[in-house]
Write a protein that holds these residues in place. Structure first.
Motif, PDB file in Angstrom:
ATOM      1  N   ARG A  41      -6.503  25.001  26.695  1.00  0.00           N
ATOM      2  CA  ARG A  41      -7.052  23.915  25.914  1.00  0.00           C
ATOM      3  C   ARG A  41      -5.598  22.897  25.978  1.00  0.00           C
ATOM      4  O   ARG A  41      -4.951  23.179  25.281  1.00  0.00           O
ATOM      5  CB  ARG A  41      -7.568  24.148  24.853  1.00  0.00           C
ATOM      6  CG  ARG A  41      -8.171  22.863  24.080  1.00  0.00           C
ATOM      7  CD  ARG A  41      -8.840  23.153  22.639  1.00  0.00           C
ATOM      8  NE  ARG A  41      -7.761  23.755  21.780  1.00  0.00           N
ATOM      9  CZ  ARG A  41      -7.636  25.027  21.277  1.00  0.00           C
ATOM     10  NH1 ARG A  41      -8.462  26.032  21.680  1.00  0.00           N
ATOM     11  NH2 ARG A  41      -6.837  25.216  20.483  1.00  0.00           N
ATOM     12  N   THR A  82      -3.803  19.528  24.927  1.00  0.00           N
ATOM     13  CA  THR A  82      -3.903  18.330  24.104  1.00  0.00           C
ATOM     14  C   THR A  82      -2.770  17.193  24.930  1.00  0.00           C
ATOM     15  O   THR A  82      -1.721  17.777  24.922  1.00  0.00           O
ATOM     16  CB  THR A  82      -3.655  18.669  22.700  1.00  0.00           C
ATOM     17  OG1 THR A  82      -4.856  19.247  22.131  1.00  0.00           O
ATOM     18  CG2 THR A  82      -3.888  17.290  21.922  1.00  0.00           C
ATOM     19  N   ARG A 118      -9.552  22.597  29.677  1.00  0.00           N
ATOM     20  CA  ARG A 118     -10.058  21.743  28.856  1.00  0.00           C
ATOM     21  C   ARG A 118      -8.986  20.654  28.345  1.00  0.00           C
ATOM     22  O   ARG A 118      -7.845  21.128  27.778  1.00  0.00           O
ATOM     23  CB  ARG A 118     -10.924  22.158  27.540  1.00  0.00           C
ATOM     24  CG  ARG A 118     -11.820  21.160  27.024  1.00  0.00           C
ATOM     25  CD  ARG A 118     -12.741  21.951  25.831  1.00  0.00           C
ATOM     26  NE  ARG A 118     -11.626  21.679  24.605  1.00  0.00           N
ATOM     27  CZ  ARG A 118     -11.945  22.413  23.665  1.00  0.00           C
ATOM     28  NH1 ARG A 118     -12.964  23.312  23.521  1.00  0.00           N
ATOM     29  NH2 ARG A 118     -11.424  21.954  22.369  1.00  0.00           N
TER      30      ARG A 118
END
Length: 158
Positions: free
Chosen positions: A114, A116, A152
Motif C-alpha cells: 500500500r 501513499t 494499492r
C-alpha cells in the motif's frame, strides 16, 4: 560484459544444544543466531509447526521479508526517478509454503504494498513502477516460484 560480483557473508550459529546435542529428534532446540559483521544479531528458530520457537524469526519469514524489502527498495528508487513522490509504504506480503512431509517448497509469494504518494504525483505512473521494480528485484529474479505484486496506490490528502 561481465557483471559485478557481490558477496554477503552470513554466519548462522546453532544455539539449540540443550545438553545432549541431536541424540533425539525431540531433545534439541531449533534456536540459532544469524550474524553479520557489524550488524545486530537476529535470533532465529524453525517455525513452530516444525518444533521451533514461534516467537523467533524463521527462514520462511526471512525469505518473504527479503522479497518484500527488495521490491520496496527498487520501487522507491524507480519512483523517485519517475517523479513519483512516495510518502508512505507498507507491504503485507504473504508467502505460501507447501509442506509435503520431508520436502517442502514455496509455491508463491504475494506482495501487497500500500503506497501513499503525494497529491501531485501521477497514480498511474506510481502503479506502473511496481512492474519495473518487480523485474529489477535481485531476490525475485533468484527464486523458482512466482512472486506476484498486488499494489494499492493511495493519494495523500492535502
Amino acid at each position: 560484459m561481465a557483471g559485478k560480483q557481490h558477496q554477503y557473508p552470513v554466519e548462522v550459529v546453532w544455539t539449540g544444544n540443550h545438553g545432549t546435542g541431536t541424540k533425539t529428534y525431540q531433545g534439541y532446540g531449533r534456536e540459532h543466531e544469524v550474524r553479520v559483521a557489524g550488524k545486530p544479531v537476529i535470533a532465529g528458530s524453525s517455525d513452530a509447526a516444525f518444533r521451533g520457537d514461534g516467537a523467533k524469526h524463521n527462514p520462511e519469514d526471512f525469505l518473504v521479508a527479503a522479497l518484500s524489502s527488495c521490491h520496496m527498495l527498487w520501487y522507491l528508487h524507480l519512483a523517485a526517478a519517475a517523479g513519483v513522490v512516495v510518502t508512505a509504504y507498507v507491504d503485507e506480503a504473504v508467502g505460501n509454503l507447501l509442506d509435503e512431509g520431508q520436502v517442502g517448497r514455496f509455491t508463491e509469494v504475494v506482495l501487497r504494498p500500500r503506497v501513499t504518494v503525494s497529491a501531485d504525483s501521477d497514480a498511474d505512473v506510481a502503479k506502473r513502477v511496481h512492474d519495473d521494480a518487480h523485474h529489477a528485484c535481485f531476490i525475485a529474479n533468484s527464486v523458482n516460484f512466482p512472486v506476484r505484486c498486488e499494489p494499492r496506490i493511495v493519494i495523500e490528502s492535502v
